[in-house]
Design an enzyme around this catalytic site. Structure first.
Site, PDB file in Angstrom:
ATOM      1  N   ASP A   1       0.824  -1.208   0.000  1.00 38.10           N
ATOM      2  CA  ASP A   1       0.000   0.000   0.000  1.00 38.10           C
ATOM      3  C   ASP A   1       0.859   1.260   0.000  1.00 38.10           C
ATOM      4  OD1 ASP A   1      -2.554  -0.776  -0.288  1.00 38.10           O
ATOM      5  OD2 ASP A   1      -3.204  -0.396   1.754  1.00 38.10           O
TER       6      ASP A   1
ATOM      7  N   ASP B   1      -7.697  -6.812  13.828  1.00 36.68           N
ATOM      8  CA  ASP B   1      -7.348  -8.140  14.323  1.00 36.68           C
ATOM      9  C   ASP B   1      -8.243  -8.560  15.485  1.00 36.68           C
ATOM     10  OD1 ASP B   1      -6.360  -6.180  15.943  1.00 36.68           O
ATOM     11  OD2 ASP B   1      -4.281  -6.833  15.857  1.00 36.68           O
TER      12      ASP B   1
ATOM     13  N   ASP C   1       3.179  -9.239   9.312  1.00 40.68           N
ATOM     14  CA  ASP C   1       3.481  -7.838   9.058  1.00 40.68           C
ATOM     15  C   ASP C   1       4.893  -7.703   8.490  1.00 40.68           C
ATOM     16  OD1 ASP C   1       1.015  -7.018   9.842  1.00 40.68           O
ATOM     17  OD2 ASP C   1       1.615  -6.380  11.849  1.00 40.68           O
TER      18      ASP C   1
ATOM     19  N   ASP D   1       7.574  -6.316   9.386  1.00 40.42           N
ATOM     20  CA  ASP D   1       8.759  -6.403  10.247  1.00 40.42           C
ATOM     21  C   ASP D   1       8.856  -7.741  10.974  1.00 40.42           C
ATOM     22  OD1 ASP D   1       6.474  -5.821  11.674  1.00 40.42           O
ATOM     23  OD2 ASP D   1       7.516  -4.676  13.220  1.00 40.42           O
TER      24      ASP D   1
END
Length: 555
Positions: free
Chosen positions: A262, A415, A321, A323
């Protein structure tokens, strides 16, 4: 009892420390001197030699010079530290507001400043009252003639005490009792969780995989797994994240990796696309996907990816994610738990922080998050089969996502939202405390504050939205999620990445620190020392946070 302000006892206290040293001079012209260690008593004994020559002035001067040098060193160290602190404050104050939106939090800052001004005025009254001896244990302010007035300031101070007793004491007391009640409830909850964790350790309870659930033959082959990596302007970590996911040990024909980018930086998009193409040439089944209409943030990104036609061929989806760095055996440690358990909707792994020892802020976050995973997630997973999805490092059954309404763009904690709706539809969760995925925690206070704002504001909004469904559910499969889809989107705007990281002064935290320290000093002077220590430690903590001295130090 309040802490005493009489320091004369401390100054006059004799507490010899160290080991006495006896120095014998070979030259008979010198005397025998017994000197205590440098950290002990300052007294020095001069013992007469056999010839009785008396005290040795040179030895006495030498000891005095040694102690003077030690004291000067301490004073210089304190002065250097204070000067460095003032220099850091001056530099950070010159940076201006710490927020990209100057109007954000302006009302709260004005309230804190006003309350601080009132507290300083009250503190001035307390100082005058303390030095004039106007404090009594229980002064009766309503019976004339019981108190001797010593001037207009004494009269004003007594009027202030009466106003506090009549109008301020009761609401403050009621609020304090409410806070105590919340603290007791939270303490009971933590105690129950700790007992549950102790029981799990004692009984060695943990989810296990029996045998080899997936074989390489046609009938019982590996299931189709989709891996999603949502990211947005992740220039520093995109390469290592894609590399770690592409090295997961799973049959290539039964694995698809989606890089959901994105980013609004054209250069970064080209770099990510090139990284995806590099792994695709190595035989990895990986695709790059970029949305033209970037709405809904992470929830919108995941929702858009799940709408692809080829997703219907996959049974499970793992989310990481940008990281997060999963181990190559991640899927083999998580996906087998789904076999033979059709009610299982989620398998969540634990986070492991690679930068937990970077500074004080990262160490505190590591303590907090370790308790969250080790106690909260594990106990709720074992005894309730439910816990909050952490948004990453987990594997979902795609059917569970579809039955629960899919990803919704109504909150910043998508989430937790999907976890609550899946639980209300009867799906069960498993937490694997032994499966760990490497990641990082924020190293600067500014990044930490943004993260905590999202983590705390989102659940409150989600609770308001889902509370009616939670009350009426009773663990039955309900189909009332269509009404929730009509709610308006409420998500915080993502700030653009800063050009240069700097340490700043956070005004709201600093104002609250000064307010707490003022209240601590007032509590000390007004003979209410039971609150002094709590207020002092809280004030010092907020002072360190306000000056940004607990996170990553940057020039």
């Amino acid at each position: 009892m309040p802490p005493s302000l009489n320091f004369s006892e401390w100054w006059a206290k004799d507490s010899p420390k160290g080991t006495p040293v006896v120095v014998t001079m070979e030259n008979p012209n010198y005397s025998l001197v017994e000197i205590n260690g440098p950290e002990g008593d300052d007294s020095i004994k001069f013992l007469s030699s056999e010839k009785g020559r008396g005290k040795n002035a040179k030895q006495f001067t030498w000891v005095l010079l040694l102690k003077a040098h030690r004291a000067a060193g301490c004073v210089a160290w304190l002065a250097t530290g204070l000067w460095a602190l003032l220099g850091a404050i001056k530099k950070r104050a010159a940076l201006g507001p710490e927020s990209e939106n100057p109007g954000k939090g302006k009302l709260l800052l004005k309230f804190l400043k006003g309350f601080l001004l009132v507290s300083l005025i009250a503190l001035a009254f307390e100082v005058v009252a303390y030095w004039n001896g106007w404090h009594f244990q229980k002064p009766n302010l309503h019976i004339p003639g019981t108190i001797e007035i010593e001037g207009w300031m004494h009269s004003a101070y007594l009027a202030w005490l009466a106003f506090r007793a009549d109008y301020i004491a009761y609401p403050i007391k009621a609020l304090s009792n409410f806070c105590v009640l919340l603290f007791v409830i939270q303490s009971i909850d933590r105690l129950v969780l700790c007992l549950g964790c102790f029981w799990i350790k004692l009984k060695k309870i943990k989810p296990i995989i029996e045998g080899d659930p997936y074989k390489a033959d046609v009938e019982d082959g590996y299931p189709m797994v989709l891996i999603q990596i949502p990211m947005c302007n992740e220039r520093e970590v995109y390469e290592q994240s894609i590399s770690a996911v592409c090295q997961i040990d799973w049959p290539k024909d039964r694995l698809l990796i989606q890089v959901l980018d994105d980013s609004d930086d054209d250069t970064l998009k080209i770099l990510i696309r090139a990284e995806v193409a590099k792994w695709s040439q190595k035989g990895v089944n990986i695709i790059y996907r970029h949305r033209l209409v970037r709405t809904g943030y992470k929830a919108g990104n995941l929702k858009s990816a799940m709408s692809c036609d080829y997703v219907k061929n996959y049974e499970f989806v793992a989310i990481f994610d940008a990281d997060f760095l999963p181990n190559p055996d991640f899927l083999k440690q998580t996906v087998p738990h789904f076999k033979g358990n059709p009610e299982l909707g989620l398998v969540q792994a634990r986070w492991n922080f690679v930068n937990k020892d970077e500074n004080l802020l990262t160490r505190l976050q590591n303590i907090n998050l370790c308790f969250h995973f080790e106690v909260e997630q594990q106990v709720n997973g074992v005894f309730l089969n439910f816990f909050g999805f952490n948004g990453t490092a987990g594997v979902w059954r795609i059917k569970a996502l579809e039955d629960s309404g899919g990803w919704l763009e109504r909150t910043t904690v998508e989430d937790m939202d999907i976890a609550v709706r899946a639980h209300l539809n009867g799906w069960k969760f498993i937490f694997l405390n032994d499966v760990k995925v490497l990641c990082e925690v924020p190293e600067s206070y500014e990044a930490y504050r943004k993260q905590q704002h999202r983590w705390h504001s989102g659940p409150m909004h989600l609770f308001r939205v889902c509370f009616p469904a939670i009350i009426s559910s009773k663990q039955q499969r309900e189909r009332e999620m269509n009404e929730l889809n009509k709610l308006k989107e409420e998500a915080e705007e993502e700030a653009p990445p800063p050009v240069k990281k700097v340490n700043k002064i956070y005004k709201k935290e600093l104002a609250l620190a000064l307010l707490l320290l003022t209240a601590a000093l007032r509590s000390l002077l007004s003979a209410q020392g039971i609150h002094f220590y709590f207020l002092l430690f809280q004030g010092v903590s907020f002072l360190l946070v306000g000056l940004d001295l607990i996170g990553e130090q940057m020039s």
